[in-house]
Design a protein around this motif. Structure first.
Motif, PDB file in Angstrom:
ATOM      1  N   ARG A  18       2.210   1.686  -3.496  1.00 51.95           N
ATOM      2  CA  ARG A  18       1.167   2.235  -4.373  1.00 51.95           C
ATOM      3  C   ARG A  18       1.007   3.732  -4.153  1.00 51.95           C
ATOM      4  NH1 ARG A  18      -4.995   1.449  -3.775  1.00 51.95           N
ATOM      5  NH2 ARG A  18      -5.816   1.880  -5.843  1.00 51.95           N
ATOM      6  N   ALA A  19       1.029   4.166  -2.897  1.00 55.68           N
ATOM      7  CA  ALA A  19       0.916   5.595  -2.596  1.00 55.68           C
ATOM      8  C   ALA A  19       2.121   6.356  -3.140  1.00 55.68           C
ATOM      9  CB  ALA A  19       0.786   5.804  -1.087  1.00 55.68           C
ATOM     10  N   GLU A  66      -6.490  10.414  -6.347  1.00 54.20           N
ATOM     11  CA  GLU A  66      -6.515   9.207  -7.169  1.00 54.20           C
ATOM     12  C   GLU A  66      -6.810   7.970  -6.333  1.00 54.20           C
ATOM     13  OE1 GLU A  66      -3.554   8.227 -10.518  1.00 54.20           O
ATOM     14  OE2 GLU A  66      -2.815   7.047  -8.826  1.00 54.20           O
ATOM     15  N   LEU A  67      -6.253   7.907  -5.128  1.00 57.00           N
ATOM     16  CA  LEU A  67      -6.398   6.728  -4.274  1.00 57.00           C
ATOM     17  C   LEU A  67      -7.600   6.821  -3.336  1.00 57.00           C
ATOM     18  CD1 LEU A  67      -2.619   6.288  -3.333  1.00 57.00           C
ATOM     19  CD2 LEU A  67      -3.914   5.069  -5.103  1.00 57.00           C
ATOM     20  N   HIS A  68      -8.304   7.970  -3.370  1.00 56.19           N
ATOM     21  CA  HIS A  68      -9.483   8.177  -2.526  1.00 56.19           C
ATOM     22  C   HIS A  68      -9.136   8.061  -1.043  1.00 56.19           C
ATOM     23  CE1 HIS A  68     -11.873   8.055  -6.177  1.00 56.19           C
ATOM     24  NE2 HIS A  68     -11.327   6.892  -6.482  1.00 56.19           N
ATOM     25  N   VAL A 102      -1.495   9.549   2.530  1.00 58.28           N
ATOM     26  CA  VAL A 102      -0.431   9.387   1.531  1.00 58.28           C
ATOM     27  C   VAL A 102       0.916   9.707   2.155  1.00 58.28           C
ATOM     28  CG1 VAL A 102       0.510  10.289  -0.632  1.00 58.28           C
ATOM     29  CG2 VAL A 102      -1.934   9.832  -0.437  1.00 58.28           C
ATOM     30  N   ALA A 158      -2.260  12.499  -5.603  1.00 58.93           N
ATOM     31  CA  ALA A 158      -2.209  11.066  -5.281  1.00 58.93           C
ATOM     32  C   ALA A 158      -3.346  10.698  -4.340  1.00 58.93           C
ATOM     33  CB  ALA A 158      -0.859  10.728  -4.649  1.00 58.93           C
ATOM     34  N   SER A 192       1.911   6.695  -7.019  1.00 56.90           N
ATOM     35  CA  SER A 192       0.928   7.694  -7.419  1.00 56.90           C
ATOM     36  C   SER A 192       1.457   9.106  -7.178  1.00 56.90           C
ATOM     37  CB  SER A 192      -0.375   7.487  -6.654  1.00 56.90           C
ATOM     38  OG  SER A 192      -1.333   8.445  -7.020  1.00 56.90           O
ATOM     39  N   ASN A 215       0.825  -1.207   0.000  1.00 59.85           N
ATOM     40  CA  ASN A 215       0.000   0.000   0.000  1.00 59.85           C
ATOM     41  C   ASN A 215       0.857   1.253   0.000  1.00 59.85           C
ATOM     42  OD1 ASN A 215      -2.506  -1.189  -0.112  1.00 59.85           O
ATOM     43  ND2 ASN A 215      -2.763  -1.291   2.110  1.00 59.85           N
TER      44      ASN A 215
END
Length: 303
Positions: free
Chosen positions: A12-13, A29-31, A37, A26, A16, A9
């Motif tokens: 991924r952060a 995008e990841l909500h 983040v 970011a 982004s 995770n």
């Protein structure tokens, strides 16, 4: 090997935030929240023992180590996404992601997409717009179209798509009120231009053999499709790439008073992602079918 993986995770952060060069984007995008983040990236930095971002006031920039790490993990994340897509594609619509500039999308691609969808109802075109040079590590796509071949990422090979040139256009009512019979008549009008093409008028005047006054009225817009709309509304005369004129000339929304005075432009090129889906070639073949047979020139409606 799995035991050596960092918190996914957090990866991924980081990916982004690195792709957008922004923690806020970011988070959108990841909500998640901006602070989430930030926590993920700090956790990843602690896990790796390196600093990935240089934090400044209201800005976070990748460090050289962060940039190198982003470039390497982007390939792995793309492989995971492609493997997932390949596993699920049998039950989901086949999709092709097309990356183009906003004006090319509005003026060339979108008006023609109904034809593609009618011919290939099993393929879903997804249009994303960007003004950045093509770079797969920054923006995901299957095929990308840009004018010119400079500045592309090393892993994307540009191929010639079509030739283009610049044409003088204006609203018929404006030309009736202030006719343009000779190139010098343009100097009686307001000149419309795009922010990224501010030098076109100087080049056109040189081609036409006229000298442009220093204080001639001008209006500038962010994108060429806005320039064209301003021309349709009679705000002035515009220089427009013939590839973006669509049906404006054929329907009489615009008129070209000097159709043979054309300014050559840099070619359009297309590139294919290394991870492009098989349907990408179907889309590329369709694009070429929109041009005149046996020619790489655009089918200008003004001819």
């Amino acid at each position: 090997m799995i035991a050596d993986l960092p918190p996914l995770n957090a990866v991924r952060a980081f990916a982004s935030a690195a792709r957008h060069q922004s923690f806020s984007r970011a988070a959108e995008e990841l909500h998640v929240t901006h602070s989430a983040v930030s926590r993920h990236i700090r956790l990843l930095e602690e896990h790796l023992g390196v600093v990935l971002f240089e934090r400044r006031n209201r800005q976070s920039l990748l460090t050289p180590i962060g940039q190198a790490y982003f470039e390497q993990i982007s390939q792995g994340l793309a492989q995971i996404a492609n493997a997932t897509h390949a596993l699920t594609r049998g039950s989901a619509p086949r999709k092709v992601v097309i990356n183009v500039r906003p004006s090319f999308a509005v003026r060339w691609l979108i008006p023609r997409l109904p034809d593609f969808m009618a011919q290939h109802p099993d393929i879903q075109p997804e249009v994303v717009t960007s003004t950045l040079a093509p770079d797969q590590s920054r923006e995901a796509f299957d095929v990308v179209v840009r004018r010119g071949s400079s500045g592309w990422a090393a892993n994307i090979e540009p191929h010639v798509l079509l030739e283009d040139d610049m044409l003088l256009v204006a609203a018929p009512a404006l030309l009736q009120a202030i006719p343009v019979i000779a190139p010098s008549d343009v100097l009686r009008h307001t000149l419309l231009s795009g922010r990224t093409r501010s030098g076109d008028w100087a080049a056109w005047c040189k081609l036409a053999g006229i000298r442009q006054p220093q204080r001639q009225p001008r209006l500038q817009f962010d994108h060429m499709h806005l320039v064209l709309q301003a021309a349709v509304d009679g705000l002035g005369v515009a220089l427009c790439p013939a590839s973006l004129l669509g049906k404006d000339l054929a329907t009489g929304r615009l008129h070209s008073p000097l159709p043979h005075l054309r300014l050559p432009l840099t070619r359009y090129y297309y590139g294919v992602s290394q991870d492009a889906v098989a349907e990408t070639q179907v889309f590329i073949d369709w694009m070429f079918s929109q041009f005149s047979p046996g020619s790489d020139r655009c089918r200008y409606e003004c001819h």
